[in-house]
Design an enzyme around this catalytic site. Structure first.
Site, PDB file in Angstrom:
ATOM      1  CG  ASP A  24     -41.751 -25.741   2.639  1.00  0.00           C
ATOM      2  OD1 ASP A  24     -41.643 -25.798   3.874  1.00  0.00           O
ATOM      3  OD2 ASP A  24     -41.978 -24.690   2.016  1.00  0.00           O
ATOM      4  CD  GLU A  57     -47.217 -24.110   7.775  1.00  0.00           C
ATOM      5  OE1 GLU A  57     -47.850 -23.110   7.360  1.00  0.00           O
ATOM      6  OE2 GLU A  57     -46.020 -24.045   8.143  1.00  0.00           O
TER       7      GLU A  57
END
Length: 327
Positions: free
Chosen positions: A38, A208
């Site tokens: 991420d 997401e």
């Protein structure tokens, strides 16, 4: 004879040095060792920075490390820039940091605790420091977003600074994405003209990991699709005239390459428009790994066609060439 051997050895050493030099001029992928995911890529001053999630079991995700580089090749690790000891309400699952600089302070937005309902404590928090390497401390003493709104789990936050000076929080898991305008001091939100504070902007196939940037007056909205533990994790995008959309999915631009790695997704963009350089920073899973958390941070170039569409990105082992920030 001895002189010839010496010359041959010298030539061999020279060729080795050249090979090493060529190798050193590229970042390589992953750009730094360790399991990290991420990644948020940004530029502060003359340095590139990457702020990733520490990729491990949720109960072990209790801190953030950061990495900086002057040239995309040599990276310096800044360990433990924020941990749960500095955030009393955060216990686990520190995820997907997003950072902005404002008024000589650095604000780090993060997800914590992986809440599953509105009775649990957690959500999206903010930490602050005087240095991009921290140490960061809790800014609010409580989450900025603590509820599940519009069915969006409060995770995967991204802060977008628009050219008009406004700051927006874009976030959401569980297949839903919200946008909200932040107050100037980042202590809360400013409702939109219609009275809504959290507006849903979920595009088709969104899962997401939202990211946004602006180019040539257009808003590029990007997100991750598929399951983060599987090989089909990938990135798609849309373009609109406003940060509120509407965003119509254009297509997928980052995904696995069977000969290199799987699960390429949850990215960010380093933009240097004055130099016409755009990079995608993302995580992927090596072919030798099957464990969900075996994810590494990588970087590759991002290009646009004559119509401003993002060209499909080729994930590489070499990474990107060394490049100083000139402006």
């Amino acid at each position: 004879m001895k002189r010839m051997i010496a010359l041959l050895l010298l030539a061999g050493c020279s060729q080795l040095s050249i090979a090493q030099e060529k190798k050193a001029k590229y970042s390589g992928n992953p750009v730094f060792p360790g399991w990290y995911a991420d990644p948020e890529g940004v530029v502060f001053g003359k340095d590139y920075w990457i702020y990733p999630t520490f990729s491990a079991a949720y109960d072990q995700q209790v801190f953030f490390d950061a990495f900086s580089s002057p040239d995309l090749v040599t990276w310096i690790k800044h360990p433990d820039i924020l941990d749960t000891a500095a955030v009393k309400w955060a216990k686990r699952a520190l995820w997907a940091p997003s950072i902005v600089e404002k008024d000589q302070h650095y604000y780090l937005f993060f997800g914590a605790n992986d809440i599953q309902n509105n009775q649990e404590t957690g959500g999206i928090g903010v930490a602050v420091a005087n240095n991009p390497a921290g140490p960061f401390k809790d800014y609010l003493g409580q989450p900025l977003v603590s509820q599940i709104i519009n069915k969006a789990q409060p995770i995967d936050q991204y802060v977008f600074h628009d050219s008009d000076g406004k700051y927006y929080l874009i976030y959401g898991g569980w297949g839903h994405c919200n946008i909200a305008q932040l107050k100037d001091d980042f202590t809360g939100f400013i409702p939109f003209e219609d009275g809504i504070t959290f507006r849903e902007i979920t595009p088709e196939k969104y899962v997401e990991g939202p990211t946004m940037f602006k180019k040539d007056g257009k808003y590029y909205f990007m997100w991750s699709e598929g399951g983060w533990t599987g090989p089909d994790y990938s990135v798609a995008y849309a373009i609109a005239d406003s940060p509120m959309g509407p965003f119509k999915r254009i297509g997928k631009i980052l995904e696995q390459a069977p000969a290199i790695a799987t699960g390429a997704g949850h990215h960010s963009v380093i933009a240097l428009p004055a130099e016409n350089r755009w990079y995608i920073v993302y995580h992927r899973r090596p072919l030798t790994e099957k464990a969900a958390n075996s994810r590494e941070t990588c970087i590759d170039r991002m290009y646009f066609d004559k119509n401003g569409l993002i060209q499909p990105i080729k994930i590489t082992k070499a990474g990107v060439p060394a490049a100083l920030i000139r402006k």
